[in-house]
Design a protein around this motif. Structure first.
Motif, PDB file in Angstrom:
ATOM      1  N   ASP A  74       0.819  -1.211   0.000  1.00  0.00           N
ATOM      2  CA  ASP A  74       0.000   0.000   0.000  1.00  0.00           C
ATOM      3  C   ASP A  74       0.857   1.267   0.000  1.00  0.00           C
ATOM      4  OD1 ASP A  74      -2.387  -1.364  -0.087  1.00  0.00           O
ATOM      5  OD2 ASP A  74      -2.673  -1.385   2.086  1.00  0.00           O
ATOM      6  N   LYS A  75       2.000   1.213   0.681  1.00  0.00           N
ATOM      7  CA  LYS A  75       2.921   2.352   0.670  1.00  0.00           C
ATOM      8  C   LYS A  75       3.482   2.568  -0.725  1.00  0.00           C
ATOM      9  CE  LYS A  75       4.314   1.789   5.519  1.00  0.00           C
ATOM     10  NZ  LYS A  75       5.421   1.367   6.429  1.00  0.00           N
ATOM     11  N   LEU A  76       3.733   1.468  -1.444  1.00  0.00           N
ATOM     12  CA  LEU A  76       4.226   1.571  -2.819  1.00  0.00           C
ATOM     13  C   LEU A  76       3.172   2.192  -3.720  1.00  0.00           C
ATOM     14  CD1 LEU A  76       6.133   1.048  -5.161  1.00  0.00           C
ATOM     15  CD2 LEU A  76       5.398  -1.354  -5.152  1.00  0.00           C
ATOM     16  N   ILE A  77       1.937   1.734  -3.602  1.00  0.00           N
ATOM     17  CA  ILE A  77       0.844   2.308  -4.403  1.00  0.00           C
ATOM     18  C   ILE A  77       0.709   3.797  -4.124  1.00  0.00           C
ATOM     19  CG2 ILE A  77      -1.665   2.313  -4.719  1.00  0.00           C
ATOM     20  CD1 ILE A  77      -1.599  -0.723  -4.148  1.00  0.00           C
ATOM     21  N   GLU A  78       0.761   4.164  -2.841  1.00  0.00           N
ATOM     22  CA  GLU A  78       0.632   5.575  -2.443  1.00  0.00           C
ATOM     23  C   GLU A  78       1.770   6.416  -3.002  1.00  0.00           C
ATOM     24  OE1 GLU A  78       0.317   8.252   1.679  1.00  0.00           O
ATOM     25  OE2 GLU A  78       0.454   6.063   1.774  1.00  0.00           O
ATOM     26  N   ALA A  79       2.998   5.894  -2.962  1.00  0.00           N
ATOM     27  CA  ALA A  79       4.154   6.636  -3.468  1.00  0.00           C
ATOM     28  C   ALA A  79       4.039   6.884  -4.968  1.00  0.00           C
ATOM     29  CB  ALA A  79       5.443   5.878  -3.156  1.00  0.00           C
ATOM     30  N   CYS A  80       3.575   5.885  -5.700  1.00  0.00           N
ATOM     31  CA  CYS A  80       3.403   6.051  -7.148  1.00  0.00           C
ATOM     32  C   CYS A  80       2.313   7.066  -7.453  1.00  0.00           C
ATOM     33  CB  CYS A  80       3.101   4.702  -7.795  1.00  0.00           C
ATOM     34  SG  CYS A  80       4.517   3.559  -7.811  1.00  0.00           S
ATOM     35  N   ASP A  81       1.233   7.017  -6.687  1.00  0.00           N
ATOM     36  CA  ASP A  81       0.154   8.003  -6.868  1.00  0.00           C
ATOM     37  C   ASP A  81       0.661   9.417  -6.604  1.00  0.00           C
ATOM     38  OD1 ASP A  81      -1.625   6.012  -7.505  1.00  0.00           O
ATOM     39  OD2 ASP A  81      -2.629   5.975  -5.558  1.00  0.00           O
ATOM     40  N   GLU A  82       1.387   9.587  -5.501  1.00  0.00           N
ATOM     41  CA  GLU A  82       1.860  10.913  -5.111  1.00  0.00           C
ATOM     42  C   GLU A  82       2.857  11.490  -6.105  1.00  0.00           C
ATOM     43  OE1 GLU A  82       3.414  10.439  -1.187  1.00  0.00           O
ATOM     44  OE2 GLU A  82       1.429  10.530  -0.217  1.00  0.00           O
ATOM     45  N   ASN A  83       3.642  10.622  -6.741  1.00  0.00           N
ATOM     46  CA  ASN A  83       4.656  11.086  -7.691  1.00  0.00           C
ATOM     47  C   ASN A  83       4.151  11.105  -9.129  1.00  0.00           C
ATOM     48  OD1 ASN A  83       7.442  11.453  -6.260  1.00  0.00           O
ATOM     49  ND2 ASN A  83       6.571   9.612  -5.333  1.00  0.00           N
ATOM     50  N   GLY A  84       2.908  10.704  -9.334  1.00  0.00           N
ATOM     51  CA  GLY A  84       2.324  10.749 -10.673  1.00  0.00           C
ATOM     52  C   GLY A  84       2.945   9.779 -11.651  1.00  0.00           C
ATOM     53  N   VAL A  85       3.389   8.617 -11.147  1.00  0.00           N
ATOM     54  CA  VAL A  85       3.971   7.600 -12.025  1.00  0.00           C
ATOM     55  C   VAL A  85       3.097   6.353 -11.995  1.00  0.00           C
ATOM     56  CG1 VAL A  85       6.308   8.466 -11.745  1.00  0.00           C
ATOM     57  CG2 VAL A  85       5.467   6.705 -10.175  1.00  0.00           C
ATOM     58  N   ARG A  86       3.276   5.502 -12.987  1.00  0.00           N
ATOM     59  CA  ARG A  86       2.471   4.290 -13.112  1.00  0.00           C
ATOM     60  C   ARG A  86       3.136   3.140 -12.378  1.00  0.00           C
ATOM     61  NH1 ARG A  86      -0.869   4.903 -17.660  1.00  0.00           N
ATOM     62  NH2 ARG A  86      -1.984   3.074 -16.855  1.00  0.00           N
ATOM     63  N   LEU A  87       2.312   2.200 -11.899  1.00  0.00           N
ATOM     64  CA  LEU A  87       2.791   1.017 -11.196  1.00  0.00           C
ATOM     65  C   LEU A  87       2.213  -0.225 -11.857  1.00  0.00           C
ATOM     66  CD1 LEU A  87       4.132  -0.517  -8.834  1.00  0.00           C
ATOM     67  CD2 LEU A  87       2.104   0.016  -7.456  1.00  0.00           C
ATOM     68  N   PHE A  88       3.079  -1.177 -12.192  1.00  0.00           N
ATOM     69  CA  PHE A  88       2.674  -2.414 -12.847  1.00  0.00           C
ATOM     70  C   PHE A  88       3.234  -3.609 -12.081  1.00  0.00           C
ATOM     71  CE2 PHE A  88       3.439   0.975 -15.874  1.00  0.00           C
ATOM     72  CZ  PHE A  88       2.252   1.050 -16.586  1.00  0.00           C
ATOM     73  N   VAL A  89       2.452  -4.693 -12.010  1.00  0.00           N
ATOM     74  CA  VAL A  89       2.880  -5.911 -11.331  1.00  0.00           C
ATOM     75  C   VAL A  89       2.891  -7.044 -12.351  1.00  0.00           C
ATOM     76  CG1 VAL A  89       2.432  -7.527  -9.451  1.00  0.00           C
ATOM     77  CG2 VAL A  89       1.863  -5.103  -9.167  1.00  0.00           C
ATOM     78  N   VAL A  90       4.020  -7.745 -12.453  1.00  0.00           N
ATOM     79  CA  VAL A  90       4.172  -8.788 -13.471  1.00  0.00           C
ATOM     80  C   VAL A  90       3.436 -10.048 -13.032  1.00  0.00           C
ATOM     81  CG1 VAL A  90       5.781 -10.171 -14.817  1.00  0.00           C
ATOM     82  CG2 VAL A  90       6.409  -7.847 -14.132  1.00  0.00           C
TER      83      VAL A  90
END
Length: 336
Positions: free
Chosen positions: A103-119
């Protein structure tokens, strides 16, 4: 699209080879704490920059996306660092070993405006795509039961290759590591989960986490699923399969990477005639999906296409894995 990769271990080969096949995409740099491993990867794949310092890799301005292939417990930390440097993040499965860290990773990506993908590339196997399409189109009718069996062999020597293997902090056990693709596919097929009951144990391997376990899952739809996992199968990998039983159809998918249709019967004869033999052959437990997965990721970033598995989709299977562990610890059903 410039890509940097951290963690040049066994899975990184699939990433390097997939990236090289995509037009207008290049591997800018790679990183590993073991100098020889980083240098070897750079030489093998003609990567212009390599380092043992992850911060230095993140400073490379040409890098748009960081691919994380480090031990599972480090995925959130390395992803957050990449997001804070303005890089898009692609992380191998699972996206962490703790839901709070994910959840911290998801939040960090949201806050920095970058995309997050899980393989979770096995979703792209042709056989799995056929099953999902049949479910989504209502061909099964009401789903009654889903059964996943992962009967593989991981000798002690496998765990002894690195001190992080089989640890709670960095790896998790059979459910979190080896069977995580099957956990993901079961919840992807079944839909929202109501509750989980599980038993796990460490029966033979000298590791912290489990080498064997079974979980029973109740879905909001009423469907019941079981996931049976063991890394103690003698003398080698024996079975990796998913069976779906519905009101109007029954399907069993197996093969080395759930890549073969073993049974396909529907009341709708036209659907039944679609397949009578295995869909596609592979020699790899990783299936076919890394190439297509990277194409999807690049297109999601550059063209706005819908991602196959973003951070929130990847979180669902980790939530189920954590519930399995909590159920075993507390010896009771866990509600999601």
């Amino acid at each position: 699209m410039g890509i940097g990769l951290v963690g040049c271990g066994r899975i990184s080969k699939n990433h390097f080879e997939a990236i090289r096949k995509i037009p207008n995409t290049k591997i800018v740099g790679c990183c590993d704490i073991i100098e020889e491993r980083a240098r070897e990867a750079a030489n093998t794949y003609d990567i212009p920059y390599w380092t043992t310092n992850y911060e230095e890799l993140l400073k490379q301005e040409e890098i748009d996306l960081i691919s994380i292939c480090t031990p599972s417990g480090l995925h959130p930390e390395h992803g957050i660092m990449a997001a804070n440097h303005g890089k898009h993040v692609l992380t191998e499965k699972p996206m962490g070993v703790k839901l709070t860290d994910a959840d911290k990773l998801i939040e960090a990506c949201d806050e920095n405006g970058v995309r997050l993908f899980v393989v979770l590339q096995n979703r792209l196997n042709p056989s799995i795509q056929m099953v999902k399409k049949a479910i989504d189109n209502g061909r099964f009718g009401k789903l009654y039961m889903i059964v996943a069996n992962v009967f593989w062999s991981r000798p002690q020597a496998y765990y002894d290759l690195a001190d992080w293997r089989g640890t709670w902090a960095l790896d998790g056990g059979a459910f979190c590591n080896q069977a995580s693709h099957y956990v993901d596919l079961v919840q992807w097929f079944g839909g929202p989960v109501t509750s989980v009951m599980a038993q796990t144990d460490t029966l033979a391997r000298k590791i912290e986490a489990e080498d064997t376990g079974a979980a029973m899952i109740k879905f909001d739809s009423g469907c019941i699923a079981t996931i049976n996992v063991s890394m103690l199968t003698y003398p080698k990998n024996f079975e990796g399969s998913i069976t779906i039983i519905g009101e109007k159809g029954t399907v069993r998918v197996g093969g080395i990477a759930v890549n073969e249709i073993l049974y396909w019967k529907f009341s709708d004869k036209e659907i039944e005639l679609i397949v009578s033999r295995p869909v596609a052959h592979t020699d790899s437990v990783y299936g076919f999906g890394h190439d297509a997965y990277y194409e999807n990721v690049i297109n999601a970033i550059t063209k706005g296409e819908s991602p196959l598995v973003d951070g929130r989709a990847g979180r669902k299977s980790l939530a189920l894995i954590e519930a399995i562990y909590l159920s075993n610890r507390d010896q009771k059903a866990v509600t999601l």
